[in-house]
Design an enzyme around this catalytic site. Structure first.
Site, PDB file in Angstrom:
ATOM      1  N   TYR A 238       0.821  -1.219   0.000  1.00 60.45           N
ATOM      2  CA  TYR A 238       0.000   0.000   0.000  1.00 60.45           C
ATOM      3  C   TYR A 238       0.852   1.265   0.000  1.00 60.45           C
ATOM      4  O   TYR A 238       0.395   2.323   0.453  1.00 60.45           O
ATOM      5  CB  TYR A 238      -0.957  -0.021   1.199  1.00 60.45           C
ATOM      6  CG  TYR A 238      -2.194  -0.890   0.971  1.00 60.45           C
ATOM      7  CD1 TYR A 238      -3.134  -0.557  -0.020  1.00 60.45           C
ATOM      8  CD2 TYR A 238      -2.449  -2.018   1.739  1.00 60.45           C
ATOM      9  CE1 TYR A 238      -4.264  -1.327  -0.238  1.00 60.45           C
ATOM     10  CE2 TYR A 238      -3.583  -2.803   1.523  1.00 60.45           C
ATOM     11  CZ  TYR A 238      -4.492  -2.442   0.534  1.00 60.45           C
ATOM     12  OH  TYR A 238      -5.618  -3.208   0.319  1.00 60.45           O
TER      13      TYR A 238
ATOM     14  N   ASN B 242     -12.848  -3.342   4.810  1.00 59.65           N
ATOM     15  CA  ASN B 242     -13.796  -3.430   3.703  1.00 59.65           C
ATOM     16  C   ASN B 242     -13.702  -4.724   2.897  1.00 59.65           C
ATOM     17  O   ASN B 242     -14.008  -4.751   1.712  1.00 59.65           O
ATOM     18  CB  ASN B 242     -13.720  -2.182   2.817  1.00 59.65           C
ATOM     19  CG  ASN B 242     -12.363  -2.006   2.164  1.00 59.65           C
ATOM     20  OD1 ASN B 242     -11.462  -2.821   2.370  1.00 59.65           O
ATOM     21  ND2 ASN B 242     -12.223  -0.968   1.370  1.00 59.65           N
TER      22      ASN B 242
ATOM     23  N   GLU C 253       0.946  -6.632  -8.653  1.00 63.38           N
ATOM     24  CA  GLU C 253       0.394  -7.211  -7.420  1.00 63.38           C
ATOM     25  C   GLU C 253       0.327  -8.737  -7.496  1.00 63.38           C
ATOM     26  O   GLU C 253       0.532  -9.418  -6.480  1.00 63.38           O
ATOM     27  CB  GLU C 253      -0.993  -6.623  -7.159  1.00 63.38           C
ATOM     28  CG  GLU C 253      -0.927  -5.144  -6.789  1.00 63.38           C
ATOM     29  CD  GLU C 253      -2.293  -4.475  -6.672  1.00 63.38           C
ATOM     30  OE1 GLU C 253      -2.324  -3.262  -6.401  1.00 63.38           O
ATOM     31  OE2 GLU C 253      -3.326  -5.163  -6.855  1.00 63.38           O
TER      32      GLU C 253
HETATM   33  P1  ATP Z   1      -8.192  -1.489  -2.351  1.00 60.83           P
HETATM   34  O1  ATP Z   1      -6.957  -0.833  -2.920  1.00 60.83           O
HETATM   35  O2  ATP Z   1      -7.930  -2.206  -1.024  1.00 60.83           O
HETATM   36  O3  ATP Z   1      -8.873  -2.369  -3.348  1.00 60.83           O
HETATM   37  P2  ATP Z   1      -9.733   0.829  -2.941  1.00 60.83           P
HETATM   38  O4  ATP Z   1      -8.951   0.854  -4.204  1.00 60.83           O
HETATM   39  O5  ATP Z   1     -11.213   0.767  -3.033  1.00 60.83           O
HETATM   40  O6  ATP Z   1      -9.261  -0.373  -2.008  1.00 60.83           O
HETATM   41  P3  ATP Z   1      -7.958   2.813  -1.875  1.00 60.83           P
HETATM   42  O7  ATP Z   1      -8.214   4.264  -2.010  1.00 60.83           O
HETATM   43  O8  ATP Z   1      -6.912   2.186  -2.743  1.00 60.83           O
HETATM   44  O9  ATP Z   1      -9.353   2.064  -2.022  1.00 60.83           O
HETATM   45  O10 ATP Z   1      -7.605   2.546  -0.350  1.00 60.83           O
HETATM   46  C1  ATP Z   1      -6.905   1.371   0.045  1.00 60.83           C
HETATM   47  C2  ATP Z   1      -7.510   0.856   1.322  1.00 60.83           C
HETATM   48  O11 ATP Z   1      -7.228   1.786   2.367  1.00 60.83           O
HETATM   49  C3  ATP Z   1      -9.039   0.741   1.325  1.00 60.83           C
HETATM   50  O12 ATP Z   1      -9.517  -0.429   0.729  1.00 60.83           O
HETATM   51  C4  ATP Z   1      -9.328   0.770   2.810  1.00 60.83           C
HETATM   52  O13 ATP Z   1      -9.043  -0.496   3.418  1.00 60.83           O
HETATM   53  C5  ATP Z   1      -8.314   1.798   3.294  1.00 60.83           C
HETATM   54  N1  ATP Z   1      -8.892   3.153   3.290  1.00 60.83           N
HETATM   55  C6  ATP Z   1      -9.165   3.932   2.209  1.00 60.83           C
HETATM   56  N2  ATP Z   1      -9.697   5.114   2.568  1.00 60.83           N
HETATM   57  C7  ATP Z   1      -9.765   5.074   3.926  1.00 60.83           C
HETATM   58  C8  ATP Z   1     -10.213   5.991   4.920  1.00 60.83           C
HETATM   59  N3  ATP Z   1     -10.715   7.178   4.595  1.00 60.83           N
HETATM   60  N4  ATP Z   1     -10.137   5.608   6.222  1.00 60.83           N
HETATM   61  C9  ATP Z   1      -9.624   4.410   6.584  1.00 60.83           C
HETATM   62  N5  ATP Z   1      -9.175   3.488   5.686  1.00 60.83           N
HETATM   63  C10 ATP Z   1      -9.246   3.816   4.393  1.00 60.83           C
END
Ligand code: ATP
Ligand code: MG
Length: 142
Positions: A51, A114, A128
């Site tokens: 991440y 999530n 990935e």
């Molecule tokens: P992922 O990359 O896990 O598929 P995504 O692409 O929908 O999720 P991203 O913006 O890439 O969302 O964020 C990565 C992860 O960081 C999210 O899936 C969530 O677990 C966490 N995350 C994102 N936004 C928030 C927030 N505002 N508060 C807490 N955790 C968050």
């Protein structure tokens, strides 16, 4: 786009609650083929690397703690238009905004916890997939 891939992780919240089987069934029912699969646990440095694009975000440390808190299931999925179709199947990042019937709507508890990850581009899907799997663990003929 024919036979593209995406990388998913069933996150620690969903594994812990026993949703792995249901989520894999939803993925299969949506037409994805599993070409690599494992139950594993990320180290802190794995999660920070995976991440790293979010390292300046206020939620980064909490996200890393969550992602290393228990086992995850990593999988490479194959389908036409895999990245986009999988993101439709999982729904919005925040389950409160996710559409009815999506994986996050059904199984996620919060914007952080999530339930699943989905790659956001073909380029990142390849990166990935190789983050989690060696070439010989990806059954490309499937
Ligand atoms: P992922 O990359 O896990 O598929 P995504 O692409 O929908 O999720 P991203 O913006 O890439 O969302 O964020 C990565 C992860 O960081 C999210 O899936 C969530 O677990 C966490 N995350 C994102 N936004 C928030 C927030 N505002 N508060 C807490 N955790 C968050
Ligand atoms: Mg993302």
């Amino acid at each position: 786009m024919a036979n593209t891939i995406t990388l998913t992780m069933i996150k620690p919240d969903a594994v812990e609650k026993g949703f792995t089987g249901n989520i894999l069934k939803d993925i299969a029912d949506a037409g994805f083929t599993i070409t690599a699969l494992k139950l594993t646990q990320l180290t802190r440095s794995d999660a920070e690397r995976f991440y790293s694009v979010h390292r300046e975000r206020p939620f980064f440390n909490s996200l890393v703690e969550f992602m290393i808190s228990g086992p995850i299931v990593a999988a490479v999925l194959k389908k036409d238009n895999a990245v986009e179709d999988f993101r439709k199947l999982i729904g919005a990042t925040n389950p409160e905004n996710a559409e009815e019937g999506t994986i996050r709507k059904k199984y996620a508890e919060s914007v952080e916890k999530n339930a699943v990850h989905g790659s956001d581009s073909d380029e990142n899907a390849a990166i990935e997939a190789h983050f989690h799997f060696a070439d010989k663990e990806i059954y490309s003929f499937l």
